[in-house]
Design a protein around this motif. Sequence first.
Motif, PDB file in Angstrom:
ATOM      1  N   GLU A  64       0.830  -1.210   0.000  1.00 24.91           N
ATOM      2  CA  GLU A  64       0.000   0.000   0.000  1.00 24.91           C
ATOM      3  C   GLU A  64       0.860   1.254   0.000  1.00 24.91           C
ATOM      4  OE1 GLU A  64      -3.623   0.302   2.237  1.00 24.91           O
ATOM      5  OE2 GLU A  64      -3.495  -1.821   2.778  1.00 24.91           O
ATOM      6  N   MET A  65       1.916   1.254   0.788  1.00 25.08           N
ATOM      7  CA  MET A  65       2.799   2.411   0.886  1.00 25.08           C
ATOM      8  C   MET A  65       3.455   2.713  -0.471  1.00 25.08           C
ATOM      9  SD  MET A  65       6.187   2.778   3.278  1.00 25.08           S
ATOM     10  CE  MET A  65       7.090   1.604   2.297  1.00 25.08           C
ATOM     11  N   LEU A  66       3.974   1.686  -1.134  1.00 19.51           N
ATOM     12  CA  LEU A  66       4.666   1.907  -2.407  1.00 19.51           C
ATOM     13  C   LEU A  66       3.704   2.320  -3.518  1.00 19.51           C
ATOM     14  CD1 LEU A  66       7.320  -0.940  -2.253  1.00 19.51           C
ATOM     15  CD2 LEU A  66       7.654   1.500  -1.898  1.00 19.51           C
ATOM     16  N   PHE A  67       2.477   1.828  -3.459  1.00 16.92           N
ATOM     17  CA  PHE A  67       1.488   2.277  -4.443  1.00 16.92           C
ATOM     18  C   PHE A  67       1.088   3.725  -4.175  1.00 16.92           C
ATOM     19  CE2 PHE A  67      -3.065   2.967  -5.329  1.00 16.92           C
ATOM     20  CZ  PHE A  67      -2.974   3.060  -6.703  1.00 16.92           C
ATOM     21  N   ARG A  68       0.750   4.035  -2.949  1.00 16.77           N
ATOM     22  CA  ARG A  68       0.247   5.373  -2.626  1.00 16.77           C
ATOM     23  C   ARG A  68       1.303   6.469  -2.762  1.00 16.77           C
ATOM     24  NH1 ARG A  68      -4.710   4.135  -1.278  1.00 16.77           N
ATOM     25  NH2 ARG A  68      -5.220   2.408   0.082  1.00 16.77           N
ATOM     26  N   HIS A  69       2.568   6.152  -2.424  1.00 20.97           N
ATOM     27  CA  HIS A  69       3.613   7.181  -2.447  1.00 20.97           C
ATOM     28  C   HIS A  69       4.427   7.207  -3.733  1.00 20.97           C
ATOM     29  CE1 HIS A  69       3.100   8.492   1.722  1.00 20.97           C
ATOM     30  NE2 HIS A  69       2.843   7.232   1.984  1.00 20.97           N
ATOM     31  N   LEU A  70       4.542   6.070  -4.422  1.00 19.32           N
ATOM     32  CA  LEU A  70       5.374   6.027  -5.628  1.00 19.32           C
ATOM     33  C   LEU A  70       4.611   5.614  -6.885  1.00 19.32           C
ATOM     34  CD1 LEU A  70       8.571   4.365  -4.084  1.00 19.32           C
ATOM     35  CD2 LEU A  70       8.157   6.795  -4.514  1.00 19.32           C
ATOM     36  N   GLY A  71       3.362   5.209  -6.737  1.00 19.64           N
ATOM     37  CA  GLY A  71       2.543   4.848  -7.894  1.00 19.64           C
ATOM     38  C   GLY A  71       2.871   3.498  -8.506  1.00 19.64           C
ATOM     39  N   ILE A  72       3.566   2.639  -7.794  1.00 17.06           N
ATOM     40  CA  ILE A  72       3.923   1.322  -8.338  1.00 17.06           C
ATOM     41  C   ILE A  72       2.681   0.442  -8.386  1.00 17.06           C
ATOM     42  CG2 ILE A  72       5.325  -0.751  -7.976  1.00 17.06           C
ATOM     43  CD1 ILE A  72       7.377   1.117  -6.588  1.00 17.06           C
ATOM     44  N   ARG A  73       2.427  -0.147  -9.560  1.00 15.29           N
ATOM     45  CA  ARG A  73       1.231  -0.977  -9.755  1.00 15.29           C
ATOM     46  C   ARG A  73       1.552  -2.415 -10.161  1.00 15.29           C
ATOM     47  NH1 ARG A  73      -3.664   1.817 -10.280  1.00 15.29           N
ATOM     48  NH2 ARG A  73      -4.480   0.027 -11.387  1.00 15.29           N
ATOM     49  N   ASP A  74       2.785  -2.703 -10.500  1.00  8.90           N
ATOM     50  CA  ASP A  74       3.178  -4.064 -10.864  1.00  8.90           C
ATOM     51  C   ASP A  74       3.804  -4.696  -9.626  1.00  8.90           C
ATOM     52  OD1 ASP A  74       4.059  -6.415 -11.960  1.00  8.90           O
ATOM     53  OD2 ASP A  74       5.302  -5.493 -13.511  1.00  8.90           O
ATOM     54  N   MET A  75       3.024  -5.513  -8.916  1.00  8.62           N
ATOM     55  CA  MET A  75       3.457  -6.030  -7.622  1.00  8.62           C
ATOM     56  C   MET A  75       3.196  -7.524  -7.510  1.00  8.62           C
ATOM     57  SD  MET A  75       1.968  -3.107  -5.086  1.00  8.62           S
ATOM     58  CE  MET A  75       2.930  -1.648  -4.770  1.00  8.62           C
TER      59      MET A  75
END
Length: 159
Positions: A64-75
């Motif tokens: 959640e942190m990496l999506f919300r702060h950096l926009g990463i969607r491939d996880m």
Amino acid sequence: MKKPNSRGIKIKSSSYKIPYDIRPSKQTERRFLLDILRTGSEAGLNLSDVKYLGFGGFKFYDFEMLFRHLGIRDMTSVEWDKSLFPRCKFNKPFNFIDLQQGSLAEFLERSTFRKPIIAWLDYDSRLSRDIVDNVVTIGAKAVVDSFIFVTIDAQMPEG
């Protein structure tokens, strides 16, 4: 569910012990990881087109942190504990998270990385041959501009 290590000793997931959201050191590790990645982004690395690989457990805080702060969607989240897998599946916060059941070694064996990855191998055990093997494997497969973070239990080995 307990996972046997390379010596056949059963290891129980730390998610059964203390919730990650109340562990101050775990929160500090997450913040440290985010700050390093933000610095890389500010230095010109394109983090919006990377793959994140981690152990999301059943809370997925770092995802959640990496999506919300950096926009990463491939996880991709790897969960070795079969008894936790249904809960992980139910709690998965985003549909774009690829949830894989099995060991990291099994996942890495069948994976190739064509773009940079950010991997946080957040182990809740002491340094072992299995961990070293996973780090060597992911290091050999990662492409340029990848970040590999490894955290382990900081106890001295017995012996």
